[in-house]
Motif scaffolding. Sequence first.
Motif, PDB file in Angstrom:
ATOM      1  N   ASP A 232       0.801  -1.227   0.000  1.00 22.58           N
ATOM      2  CA  ASP A 232       0.000   0.000   0.000  1.00 22.58           C
ATOM      3  C   ASP A 232       0.837   1.283   0.000  1.00 22.58           C
ATOM      4  O   ASP A 232       0.288   2.380  -0.087  1.00 22.58           O
ATOM      5  CB  ASP A 232      -0.958   0.012   1.186  1.00 22.58           C
ATOM      6  N   LYS A 233       2.181   1.164   0.064  1.00 24.39           N
ATOM      7  CA  LYS A 233       3.037   2.354   0.022  1.00 24.39           C
ATOM      8  C   LYS A 233       3.479   2.698  -1.394  1.00 24.39           C
ATOM      9  O   LYS A 233       4.125   3.734  -1.608  1.00 24.39           O
ATOM     10  CB  LYS A 233       4.271   2.162   0.915  1.00 24.39           C
ATOM     11  N   GLY A 234       3.139   1.858  -2.360  1.00 27.33           N
ATOM     12  CA  GLY A 234       3.463   2.154  -3.752  1.00 27.33           C
ATOM     13  C   GLY A 234       4.947   2.020  -4.044  1.00 27.33           C
ATOM     14  O   GLY A 234       5.720   1.474  -3.262  1.00 27.33           O
ATOM     15  N   GLU A 235       5.338   2.545  -5.206  1.00 25.03           N
ATOM     16  CA  GLU A 235       6.720   2.407  -5.649  1.00 25.03           C
ATOM     17  C   GLU A 235       7.604   3.545  -5.158  1.00 25.03           C
ATOM     18  O   GLU A 235       8.749   3.347  -4.762  1.00 25.03           O
ATOM     19  CB  GLU A 235       6.775   2.350  -7.181  1.00 25.03           C
ATOM     20  N   GLY A 236       7.084   4.756  -5.188  1.00 20.47           N
ATOM     21  CA  GLY A 236       7.910   5.902  -4.835  1.00 20.47           C
ATOM     22  C   GLY A 236       8.808   6.307  -5.992  1.00 20.47           C
ATOM     23  O   GLY A 236       8.907   5.601  -7.001  1.00 20.47           O
ATOM     24  N   CYS A 237       9.463   7.422  -5.853  1.00 20.83           N
ATOM     25  CA  CYS A 237      10.289   7.968  -6.928  1.00 20.83           C
ATOM     26  C   CYS A 237      11.667   8.332  -6.401  1.00 20.83           C
ATOM     27  O   CYS A 237      11.794   8.965  -5.357  1.00 20.83           O
ATOM     28  CB  CYS A 237       9.608   9.208  -7.528  1.00 20.83           C
ATOM     29  N   VAL A 238      12.704   7.931  -7.144  1.00 19.57           N
ATOM     30  CA  VAL A 238      14.089   8.253  -6.813  1.00 19.57           C
ATOM     31  C   VAL A 238      14.731   8.913  -8.028  1.00 19.57           C
ATOM     32  O   VAL A 238      14.612   8.409  -9.151  1.00 19.57           O
ATOM     33  CB  VAL A 238      14.887   6.992  -6.427  1.00 19.57           C
ATOM     34  N   ARG A 239      15.418  10.041  -7.827  1.00 20.43           N
ATOM     35  CA  ARG A 239      16.139  10.703  -8.908  1.00 20.43           C
ATOM     36  C   ARG A 239      17.480  11.221  -8.380  1.00 20.43           C
ATOM     37  O   ARG A 239      17.575  11.730  -7.263  1.00 20.43           O
ATOM     38  CB  ARG A 239      15.351  11.887  -9.478  1.00 20.43           C
TER      39      ARG A 239
END
Length: 575
Positions: free
Chosen positions: A291-298
């Motif tokens: 339920d926390k999803g994937e998230g984004c990293v850059r």
Amino acid sequence: MNNEYERTEADKIIEECLSLHNPKSFFLFAGAGSGKTRSLVNALQYINNTIRDQLVLLDKHVAVITFTNAAAEEIKNRTQYDSLFTISTIHSFVWQLIKGFDVDIKKWLKDYLQSKINEYDSKPHKSGTKLEASYNKQLERLKQLETIKHFNYDPAPEAANSGKDSLNHSEVLKICAHFLTNKPLFAKMLVQKFPILLIDESQDTDKNLMEAFLSIQNKFADCFTLGLFGDTKQRIYATGKEDLGDIDWSSRGFKTPQKPQNHRSGSRIIELANKIGSLIDKTPTQNPVPDKGEGCVRLFLAPTNTNKSLTESHVKEQMASITGDSLWNKENWQDKEGATLVLEHRMAAVRMGFVEMWDALKNTTEFDSVKSGTSQEINFFKNFVLPLLQSKNAFDTMKITRKYYKNLFKQICKESLRSISEGVSRIKAAYTENPNITFGEMLDVIKTCSIFNIPHKYDDEPENFELFFDTKLSQIIPYAKYIDGLSEFKTHHGVKGLEFNNVMAIIDNDTKWRTYDETNFFITGSANKDTLRLLYVICTRAKQNLAIILYTDTPKNQLNQNWFNDDEIISLSSF
């Protein structure tokens, strides 16, 4: 306390240890976002429900040691300030243990100071150095020692009001560790009063104290429970015990429950953190929850000669576009919305506009208290002059002067009120007429009022503050915002235990702190353990989005490719 709480398998193992008749000790490995504090509170709830009456009847308590005052307050709140539980920071806890043992403290301090003096005398040294100043201070302190009857713990030993009877953080830790190790009755007293001792953030607890607690656990295993909560991958202070992650706990009779799920971050953030963490030690990696999803990293590569303020604003714009999260467009984040992480305080000072003031103070004896916000000299401007300048009416003015200068009101009369009012008007007018007024110039204005107390060091040691007096008073505004935690800028060390929706971490070699080489990690893929632990902490603060700005002239194709996908690395032009 509520009687209902959610229990995990780890919680059940901990409950088996919490018995007065058959106690067991345990080390709970609980990674970032796994609910470590929840398990600690659950343990206290279980104690309350099962053995409370026995503890109360025997006049015993449960001790909980936390890393920060904020963490202590949170746990107190969750346990509804139950007096059965002694919840405090490590410094407060050990001071309560040694407080009153003045004869023993004096003997230890005498031996300690003498050893430091002997060490200095045995080596070549130059005059006029900080080392010599420290030596002279130790000599003077040793002379004064015999006149002291009672000692006090002073969290701000450099403050102007600190006395010769004051013990600092480091000293109370060393004294307690020595007493616990070398005085059997003192160790027995701890066990009798606190048959259960729970330590949060155990990986960063002072190593000498931790070894003392482990020794006590070994000697009193039949009547003492030592419960350790922590994540060895997040040990970021050199004073912590290095090998907690490598100890064979089962051979010591410890249970080793685990909480492998990260309930905080998106799966991509956890994946990156796991890769970094695997280079630190062999403790378990973490698992995401759906339920926390994937998230984004850059990872943003920025030239070293760029305008850093413009670059960091541009990154926020880019992240808003990439993630669709409008919080990135906010000028300043609040609370858990986001944080901008810098390696050291000076990097925040540069970006917020108080670096001249910061640099002017860095070679003073007060600098440690400036960094912690406890300097009486700087707080004269921060907590008294600045609020006066910002006051809107006579009521605010009176409230401020009463709070910080109570002695003004010992013999209150119309004349003294008039003098205060005239003095405040003069102070406010000086700033209004000259917004570029310096600290020294404002101090001169305040002195002409002849009614306000001035920190005595300004008169006794003016040469110590000469550079500071020449910097602009207006810099106290961003300094106050930063030191009071009201800025989005946080240090890498200072955010341990916190979480934010968005994190922008700044990796910049523009620092003299050579213990850490984060830039080298992204270029070569390798780094020392101190650097890796700090990077692990940075990554695991983010719930949804993590932007890392790496100031480097190394092109994208020369970076180590182990950490980011190609489309996650963005090269920026110079601003």
